[in-house]
Design a protein around this motif. Structure first.
Motif, PDB file in Angstrom:
ATOM      1  N   ASN A 187     -13.443  54.541 -21.853  1.00 30.65           N
ATOM      2  CA  ASN A 187     -13.489  53.142 -21.423  1.00 30.65           C
ATOM      3  C   ASN A 187     -14.882  52.520 -21.526  1.00 30.65           C
ATOM      4  OD1 ASN A 187     -11.479  54.617 -19.104  1.00 30.65           O
ATOM      5  ND2 ASN A 187     -10.614  53.104 -20.484  1.00 30.65           N
ATOM      6  N   GLU A 227     -18.932  44.756 -22.760  1.00 26.22           N
ATOM      7  CA  GLU A 227     -19.377  44.072 -21.541  1.00 26.22           C
ATOM      8  C   GLU A 227     -20.024  45.050 -20.574  1.00 26.22           C
ATOM      9  OE1 GLU A 227     -16.417  41.128 -19.770  1.00 26.22           O
ATOM     10  OE2 GLU A 227     -15.312  42.008 -21.439  1.00 26.22           O
ATOM     11  N   GLN A 237      -8.900  54.433 -33.074  1.00 20.39           N
ATOM     12  CA  GLN A 237      -7.748  53.561 -33.303  1.00 20.39           C
ATOM     13  C   GLN A 237      -7.218  53.670 -34.722  1.00 20.39           C
ATOM     14  OE1 GLN A 237      -9.078  49.591 -32.340  1.00 20.39           O
ATOM     15  NE2 GLN A 237      -8.813  49.933 -30.157  1.00 20.39           N
ATOM     16  N   ARG A 270      -8.412  52.517 -37.444  1.00 22.24           N
ATOM     17  CA  ARG A 270      -8.547  51.296 -38.252  1.00 22.24           C
ATOM     18  C   ARG A 270      -9.766  51.465 -39.148  1.00 22.24           C
ATOM     19  NH1 ARG A 270      -9.144  47.267 -33.628  1.00 22.24           N
ATOM     20  NH2 ARG A 270      -9.020  45.560 -35.123  1.00 22.24           N
ATOM     21  N   TYR A 317      -7.055  48.984 -24.046  1.00 17.25           N
ATOM     22  CA  TYR A 317      -7.718  47.713 -23.739  1.00 17.25           C
ATOM     23  C   TYR A 317      -7.559  47.339 -22.272  1.00 17.25           C
ATOM     24  CZ  TYR A 317      -8.262  46.848 -28.745  1.00 17.25           C
ATOM     25  OH  TYR A 317      -8.621  46.926 -30.050  1.00 17.25           O
ATOM     26  N   ASP A 368      -8.271  38.807 -21.460  1.00 16.51           N
ATOM     27  CA  ASP A 368      -9.066  39.443 -22.516  1.00 16.51           C
ATOM     28  C   ASP A 368      -8.327  40.617 -23.134  1.00 16.51           C
ATOM     29  OD1 ASP A 368     -11.017  37.626 -22.140  1.00 16.51           O
ATOM     30  OD2 ASP A 368     -12.468  38.986 -21.199  1.00 16.51           O
ATOM     31  N   LYS A 427      -6.916  41.043 -27.019  1.00 17.50           N
ATOM     32  CA  LYS A 427      -7.272  42.147 -27.910  1.00 17.50           C
ATOM     33  C   LYS A 427      -6.030  42.864 -28.417  1.00 17.50           C
ATOM     34  CE  LYS A 427     -11.931  43.185 -26.588  1.00 17.50           C
ATOM     35  NZ  LYS A 427     -12.621  43.361 -25.323  1.00 17.50           N
ATOM     36  N   VAL A 475      -4.123  41.217 -31.420  1.00 21.08           N
ATOM     37  CA  VAL A 475      -4.597  41.281 -32.802  1.00 21.08           C
ATOM     38  C   VAL A 475      -4.543  42.698 -33.378  1.00 21.08           C
ATOM     39  CG1 VAL A 475      -6.058  39.246 -32.602  1.00 21.08           C
ATOM     40  CG2 VAL A 475      -7.022  41.494 -32.101  1.00 21.08           C
ATOM     41  N   LEU A 476      -4.047  43.663 -32.605  1.00 19.99           N
ATOM     42  CA  LEU A 476      -3.915  45.028 -33.134  1.00 19.99           C
ATOM     43  C   LEU A 476      -2.839  45.033 -34.208  1.00 19.99           C
ATOM     44  CD1 LEU A 476      -3.919  47.804 -30.418  1.00 19.99           C
ATOM     45  CD2 LEU A 476      -5.417  47.580 -32.366  1.00 19.99           C
TER      46      LEU A 476
END
Lengths: 312, 421
Positions: free
Chosen positions: A254, A258, A275, A277, B391, B412, B416, B419-420
């Motif tokens: 995590n 931020e 992920q 990607r 997320y 938020d 997120k 858009v995955l």
């Protein structure tokens, strides 16, 4: 008769040609091993990641070309800009104090009054050869929210414990501290070897003229070390902008932009490897390349302009 | 003369070059047979997934095969390596896959379809939800066999419950804390009585809730439904707990957590059957833990599968071995040696299943896990499920540690997840 002459000539010309080719080719063959390894492990990944930056790929299936879509996403990606901010903050609070302290230390060890130079050099250099992960775990324990050494001391003094790892302000400082601890000795050794090259006559002349140690340092040592300082600044920039392991070990799960612990490389790792990607991960990587280029150019411009001695 | 030397130089450098190239290409065919004609099978597994006893038994049961077990660390790299090896010839024949099996289902064609090898004939022996999760959406192919599962229970501290005036007997606790609202009430009681948090962290609490949901983050059409709105309920529940100060705020899997358990800093958590081993790392808390029924619905956490990779030269033999490694005998060995909870229903009746553990005050720790195993339901999960949920974990941790506005944090996270792709 004629035939044989022709034959001989032909043979000769073939031999000539062959020896010419072999003469030209031999050096290339000798340097080939490096180039072959470089092609496989250097150039190919670079080219492939450039292709991936314009596509969508999950690591298993087909690579789908998506054009500039990834770059559009990148420019609008607040996490990307925030992770750049985190990285730059960590880089500044790590590099500036580290290089200043390293230079001062090198100067002090180089002074003739200091004995056992080898001992100091080895001791300061030791952290550089330790494992980043092990060092970071140690720092994580010291700054741990509950049982950390620092918080125990704070409580002894009757102060409130601080949640170092959870605070965006502190976590960047701690990541920078790990970097300082680790690379201080390395930079010090580089400065020290630079100091060795400065002729002793300069110092002797200055001392005869009544210069203090501080003046020796600022008027002789620093100006003459400029090329070396440029080198360390460059290397620290390239290294500092790629800070990853420290952040990943301190905040293994995590980590958020931020939250302060997400650096650019950590963000790349999260996107590509956690992920899957790979396309967008490559796009972020090229974003990092551009940033390192820009900062290196600024560095180079500032320092080379100053090295020419055109500063007043 | 000189020319000849040159020629030899040229030749020898060519030779060096060829050797270097040969070294680079490596051996692409690992060979599916040994020199004496045995079938060679490589089995990659992450630490703890297969017990030594079950490996030894398998080697004995298949004297004509050469079984080569390779142990790998159980970290995030395991999946990355397995995914990249799906296309390569150097891949193992058999590999363990964790409970995120949905990540591999889109590539079912890279695995041997176990339904072509009569797997459905033994389907009714295994817990259904775990079995079904290894099948693709159209139910036409199945990529792996279930090894073990991770049914959950409520792990709670007897000493803290007693101080807080809560019941201490597992049965009574199970009867008192049934819904998640009861769970929150108990936390309130503990906070008021002894000023200690009930929960470890916001992230941990949200994970507990998420695993109990009866639908995934996406529906079968691949639309983001956030568990048909249930995730928001879970989110609000966690926000309530944070606002009231019922969370300690420590990360699970951290050294701080072991310390928190040792010192009795928080009251309870919902943990899987394999967590029985982990909690014992905090040896100072021996005898202080008990396990009750999970409040707020049955849930599962973890549990492995064994898959046969499509590149194998011996699919038939590999499937045989997988079936053997997931049979009753092997699962019993996994249970007794590695505390792996069996996916075979027949074992739940066996005496080996009764585990009176002194660390848990002599309680039979498996009682509530068996109950959960038999009642968990199958949940469809999209490949993006884990990424999307992460997320929400990230954002809830910001709410907890930095006081971020919960509504903004939720928005938020949704942004997120949307858009995955």
């Amino acid at each position: 008769m004629d035939d044989t002459i022709n034959d001989v000539q032909e043979k000769k010309s073939f031999k000539d040609k062959y020896s010419k080719i072999s003469e030209k080719a031999t050096p290339y063959i000798f340097i080939a091993p490096f180039y072959i390894l470089f092609l496989i492990f250097g150039l190919f990944p670079i080219v492939f990641s450039a292709i991936l930056a314009f596509s969508k790929w999950d690591g298993i299936g087909e690579v789908q070309f998506t054009g500039l879509e990834n770059f559009k996403t990148l420019l609008a990606d607040t996490d990307f800009w925030l992770s750049i901010k985190n990285t730059l903050i960590i880089w500044v609070i790590q590099t500036v104090p580290m290089l200043v302290i390293a230079l001062v230390l090198a100067f002090l060890i180089n002074l003739s009054i200091v004995k056992r130079k080898e001992f100091y050099k080895t001791t300061f250099f030791l952290p550089y050869v330790t494992s980043v992960v092990a060092v970071t775990i140690l720092f994580g324990l010291i700054f741990s929210n509950q049982s950390g050494l620092i918080n125990a001391v704070l409580e002894l003094l009757g102060k409130e414990p601080i949640a170092f790892i959870d605070s965006p302000f502190w976590i960047r400082i701690i990541i920078a501290l790990v970097g300082i601890w680790q690379y201080l000795g390395y930079n010090m050794i580089i400065y020290y070897s630079g100091l060795q090259k400065i002729p002793a006559d300069y110092y002797e002349a200055a001392i005869i003229d009544g210069a203090s140690n501080y003046q020796l340092f600022t008027k002789i040592t620093v100006p003459l070390l400029k090329p070396i300082i440029l080198f360390t600044v460059m290397m620290s920039t390239i290294g500092g902008l790629q800070v990853f392991a420290e952040a990943q070990v301190l905040v293994p799960t995590n980590a958020t932009a931020e939250g302060g612990a997400l650096t650019i490389v950590y963000y790349i790792y999260q996107t590509a490897f956690l992920q899957s990607r790979y396309g967008y991960g490559s796009t972020i990587t090229w974003g990092l390349v551009v940033i390192i280029l820009i900062i290196s150019l600024i560095n180079w411009y500032l320092t080379s302009y100053r090295i020419k001695g055109e500063d007043d | 003369m000189r020319k000849r030397k040159k020629f030899f130089g040229f030749l020898s450098s060519l030779l060096v070059l060829m050797l270097v190239l040969a070294g680079c290409s490596g051996s692409d065919e690992a060979g599916s047979k040994t020199s004496d004609g045995k079938v060679k099978l490589t089995i990659n597994y992450y630490v703890g997934a297969i017990s030594k006893g079950s490996m030894d038994a398998a080697k004995k049961a298949f004297p004509d095969y050469e079984l080569n077990f390779v142990e790998l660390p159980a970290d995030s790299n395991y999946d990355v390596k397995l995914k990249t090896s799906l296309n390569s010839k150097s891949a193992p024949d058999i590999a363990t896959v964790n409970s995120n099996i949905q990540d591999f289902l889109p590539y079912a064609d890279k695995f041997v379809n176990l339904l072509d090898h009569d797997a459905d004939k033994i389907a009714d022996q295994y817990v259904e939800w775990k079995w079904e999760a290894a099948k693709t959406g159209d139910k036409k192919s199945m990529i792996a066999m279930p090894l073990d599962i991770g049914p959950t229970g409520l792990f709670y501290r007897v000493d803290l419950f007693e101080e807080a005036g809560l019941p201490t007997d597992p049965k009574e606790v199970s009867n008192l804390i049934v819904t998640k609202e009861d769970y929150l009430d108990a936390a309130k009681k503990m906070n008021e009585a002894i000023g200690k948090p009930m929960f470890l962290s916001a992230v941990g609490l949200l994970g507990e809730q998420y695993r109990a949901l009866d639908s995934g983050m996406y529906n079968e059409e691949g639309e983001l439904t956030l568990a048909d709105g249930q995730l928001k309920e879970a989110w609000d529940f966690v926000v309530k707990a944070i606002d009231a100060g019922y969370t300690l705020g420590t990360k699970s899997n951290s050294i701080d957590n072991v310390n928190a358990i040792n010192e009795g800093m928080y009251g309870a958590y919902i943990g899987a059957s394999w967590g029985v081993m982990d909690v014992k790392d905090a040896d100072k808390s021996a005898g202080k833990w008990r396990i009750a029924k999970t409040p707020g619905g049955y849930s599962n956490q973890g549990g492995s599968y064994l898959a046969v990779l499509g590149n194998t030269a011996n699919p038939k033999e590999a499937v045989e071995v997988v079936k053997y490694l997931t049979n009753e005998e092997s699962q019993l060995a996994n249970l007794t040696e590695n505390s792996l909870f069996p996916s075979l229903k027949s074992i739940y009746e066996k005496p080996e299943m009764v585990s009176k553990d002194e660390f848990f005050g002599g309680q039979d720790v498996n009682e509530y896990f068996i109950d959960a195993a038999e009642n968990i339901t199958y949940v469809y999960r999209d490949t993006r499920d884990t990424s999307a949920f992460t997320y929400f974990e990230d954002q809830i941790s910001l709410v907890e540690s930095q006081g971020k506005d919960p509504k903004k944090a939720w928005d938020d996270a949704v942004k997120k997840a949307e858009v995955l792709k």
